[in-house]
Write a protein that holds these residues in place. Structure first.
Motif, mmCIF file in Angstrom:
data_model
loop_
_atom_site.group_PDB
_atom_site.id
_atom_site.type_symbol
_atom_site.label_atom_id
_atom_site.label_comp_id
_atom_site.label_asym_id
_atom_site.label_seq_id
_atom_site.Cartn_x
_atom_site.Cartn_y
_atom_site.Cartn_z
ATOM 1 N N ILE A 10 33.655 46.652 52.612
ATOM 2 C CA ILE A 10 33.956 45.768 51.485
ATOM 3 C C ILE A 10 33.549 44.357 51.881
ATOM 4 O O ILE A 10 34.038 43.827 52.877
ATOM 5 N N CYS A 11 32.647 43.770 51.110
ATOM 6 C CA CYS A 11 32.134 42.430 51.401
ATOM 7 C C CYS A 11 32.378 41.521 50.215
ATOM 8 O O CYS A 11 32.172 41.920 49.076
ATOM 9 N N ARG A 12 32.782 40.311 50.502
ATOM 10 C CA ARG A 12 32.942 39.307 49.444
ATOM 11 C C ARG A 12 31.918 38.210 49.672
ATOM 12 O O ARG A 12 31.821 37.660 50.758
ATOM 13 N N VAL A 13 31.180 37.907 48.615
ATOM 14 C CA VAL A 13 30.250 36.788 48.663
ATOM 15 C C VAL A 13 31.092 35.532 48.485
ATOM 16 O O VAL A 13 31.684 35.327 47.431
ATOM 17 N N LYS A 14 31.165 34.700 49.531
ATOM 18 C CA LYS A 14 32.020 33.516 49.467
ATOM 19 C C LYS A 14 31.344 32.327 48.804
ATOM 20 O O LYS A 14 31.986 31.351 48.480
ATOM 21 N N SER A 15 30.052 32.429 48.591
ATOM 22 C CA SER A 15 29.308 31.356 47.940
ATOM 23 C C SER A 15 29.448 31.464 46.424
ATOM 24 O O SER A 15 29.641 32.544 45.885
ATOM 25 N N ALA A 16 29.331 30.340 45.749
ATOM 26 C CA ALA A 16 29.368 30.343 44.283
ATOM 27 C C ALA A 16 28.014 30.737 43.695
ATOM 28 O O ALA A 16 27.933 31.114 42.540
ATOM 29 N N LEU A 17 26.964 30.664 44.510
ATOM 30 C CA LEU A 17 25.618 30.984 44.047
ATOM 31 C C LEU A 17 24.987 32.029 44.955
ATOM 32 O O LEU A 17 25.114 31.961 46.177
ATOM 33 N N LEU A 18 24.298 32.963 44.351
ATOM 34 C CA LEU A 18 23.448 33.892 45.090
ATOM 35 C C LEU A 18 22.036 33.522 44.668
ATOM 36 O O LEU A 18 21.599 33.853 43.569
ATOM 37 N N CYS A 19 21.357 32.768 45.544
ATOM 38 C CA CYS A 19 20.091 32.170 45.146
ATOM 39 C C CYS A 19 19.093 32.231 46.293
ATOM 40 O O CYS A 19 19.370 32.811 47.342
ATOM 41 N N PHE A 20 17.946 31.614 46.093
ATOM 42 C CA PHE A 20 16.877 31.636 47.088
ATOM 43 C C PHE A 20 17.344 31.133 48.450
ATOM 44 O O PHE A 20 16.832 31.558 49.476
ATOM 45 N N ALA A 21 18.315 30.246 48.479
ATOM 46 C CA ALA A 21 18.758 29.641 49.733
ATOM 47 C C ALA A 21 19.589 30.579 50.606
ATOM 48 O O ALA A 21 19.582 30.463 51.825
ATOM 49 N N ASP A 47 24.564 64.336 59.978
ATOM 50 C CA ASP A 47 24.959 64.612 58.600
ATOM 51 C C ASP A 47 26.186 63.813 58.168
ATOM 52 O O ASP A 47 26.456 63.682 56.992
ATOM 53 N N GLU A 48 26.933 63.308 59.134
ATOM 54 C CA GLU A 48 28.171 62.597 58.810
ATOM 55 C C GLU A 48 27.993 61.102 59.043
ATOM 56 O O GLU A 48 27.774 60.657 60.157
ATOM 57 N N ARG A 49 28.085 60.338 57.986
ATOM 58 C CA ARG A 49 27.931 58.891 58.071
ATOM 59 C C ARG A 49 29.303 58.236 58.174
ATOM 60 O O ARG A 49 30.256 58.705 57.579
ATOM 61 N N LYS A 50 29.349 57.146 58.890
ATOM 62 C CA LYS A 50 30.595 56.398 58.993
ATOM 63 C C LYS A 50 30.870 55.637 57.698
ATOM 64 O O LYS A 50 31.999 55.553 57.259
ATOM 65 N N ILE A 51 29.829 55.092 57.080
ATOM 66 C CA ILE A 51 29.984 54.321 55.842
ATOM 67 C C ILE A 51 29.287 55.065 54.707
ATOM 68 O O ILE A 51 28.130 55.450 54.825
ATOM 69 N N LEU A 52 30.010 55.273 53.615
ATOM 70 C CA LEU A 52 29.442 55.911 52.426
ATOM 71 C C LEU A 52 29.166 54.912 51.308
ATOM 72 O O LEU A 52 28.285 55.127 50.492
ATOM 73 N N PHE A 53 29.965 53.825 51.274
ATOM 74 C CA PHE A 53 29.862 52.854 50.181
ATOM 75 C C PHE A 53 29.901 51.437 50.728
ATOM 76 O O PHE A 53 30.639 51.148 51.670
ATOM 77 N N VAL A 54 29.135 50.559 50.093
ATOM 78 C CA VAL A 54 29.268 49.121 50.299
ATOM 79 C C VAL A 54 29.779 48.566 48.978
ATOM 80 O O VAL A 54 29.130 48.706 47.946
ATOM 81 N N VAL A 55 30.976 47.986 49.014
ATOM 82 C CA VAL A 55 31.583 47.384 47.835
ATOM 83 C C VAL A 55 31.369 45.875 47.951
ATOM 84 O O VAL A 55 31.857 45.243 48.879
ATOM 85 N N LEU A 56 30.601 45.341 47.023
ATOM 86 C CA LEU A 56 30.271 43.922 47.033
ATOM 87 C C LEU A 56 31.135 43.197 46.014
ATOM 88 O O LEU A 56 30.961 43.345 44.805
ATOM 89 N N ASP A 57 32.113 42.429 46.517
ATOM 90 C CA ASP A 57 33.039 41.681 45.668
ATOM 91 C C ASP A 57 32.377 40.366 45.262
ATOM 92 O O ASP A 57 32.102 39.514 46.100
ATOM 93 N N MET A 58 32.127 40.213 43.976
ATOM 94 C CA MET A 58 31.446 39.027 43.465
ATOM 95 C C MET A 58 32.386 38.079 42.752
ATOM 96 O O MET A 58 31.951 37.275 41.920
ATOM 97 N N SER A 59 33.676 38.141 43.058
ATOM 98 C CA SER A 59 34.647 37.323 42.332
ATOM 99 C C SER A 59 34.423 35.823 42.504
ATOM 100 O O SER A 59 34.781 35.043 41.616
ATOM 101 N N ASN A 60 33.829 35.378 43.607
ATOM 102 C CA ASN A 60 33.554 33.951 43.810
ATOM 103 C C ASN A 60 32.224 33.518 43.228
ATOM 104 O O ASN A 60 31.962 32.333 43.091
ATOM 105 N N LEU A 61 31.373 34.474 42.907
ATOM 106 C CA LEU A 61 30.008 34.186 42.490
ATOM 107 C C LEU A 61 29.968 33.696 41.041
ATOM 108 O O LEU A 61 30.431 34.385 40.141
ATOM 109 N N MET A 62 29.420 32.512 40.848
ATOM 110 C CA MET A 62 29.335 31.921 39.510
ATOM 111 C C MET A 62 27.959 32.091 38.877
ATOM 112 O O MET A 62 27.830 32.074 37.660
#
Length: 128
Positions: A10-21, A47-62
């Motif tokens: 589970i990852c949260r983007v802490k920036s308000a922008l997801l941009c070229f920078a 056959d057995e992976r440790k991670i099945l999903f990446v959950v991207l929390d965009m609550s901070n992203l404007m």
């Protein structure tokens, strides 16, 4: 920022922008976290992976620009190649609209949820 949950990153983007920078650095950081988790479990079978999903929390992203969307597409493609699914959580309306216009929402199978709990329930309902 990331949180360890069994079989989920589970990852949260802490920036308000997801941009070229910052888009490519966010993508690279997520892939590095996945690689570190996978390397920690060398005893697992292929056959057995440790991670099945990446959950991207965009609550901070404007806002997200085309570079940000391109980075998300690349991240999604990289994850699919290694058998991991990308899930988006809590995007603001403006961000969701741009992702939808770019057809990214359909590319990830419509896996966009309001809460992390809702996303995890849906993910494990599908996989377990």
């Amino acid at each position: 920022m990331s949180v360890k949950t069994p079989r989920v990153l589970i990852c949260r983007v802490k920036s308000a922008l997801l941009c070229f920078a910052n888009a490519s650095s966010i993508e690279e950081r997520i892939m590095r976290w996945i690689n570190e988790e996978e390397e920690d479990e060398n005893t697992m079978s292929n056959d057995e992976r440790k991670i099945l999903f990446v959950v991207l929390d965009m609550s901070n992203l404007m806002n997200v620009d085309t570079s940000g969307i391109t980075a998300l597409v690349e991240l999604h493609n990289n994850l699919i190649q290694i058998g991991i699914e990308l899930v988006i959580v809590n995007p603001k309306w403006h961000v969701f609209h741009k992702l939808n216009q770019a057809k990214f929402v359909s590319k990830i199978g419509g896996r966009v949820y309001l809460t992390i709990r809702e996303a995890l329930d849906a993910c494990f309902g599908l996989k377990v």
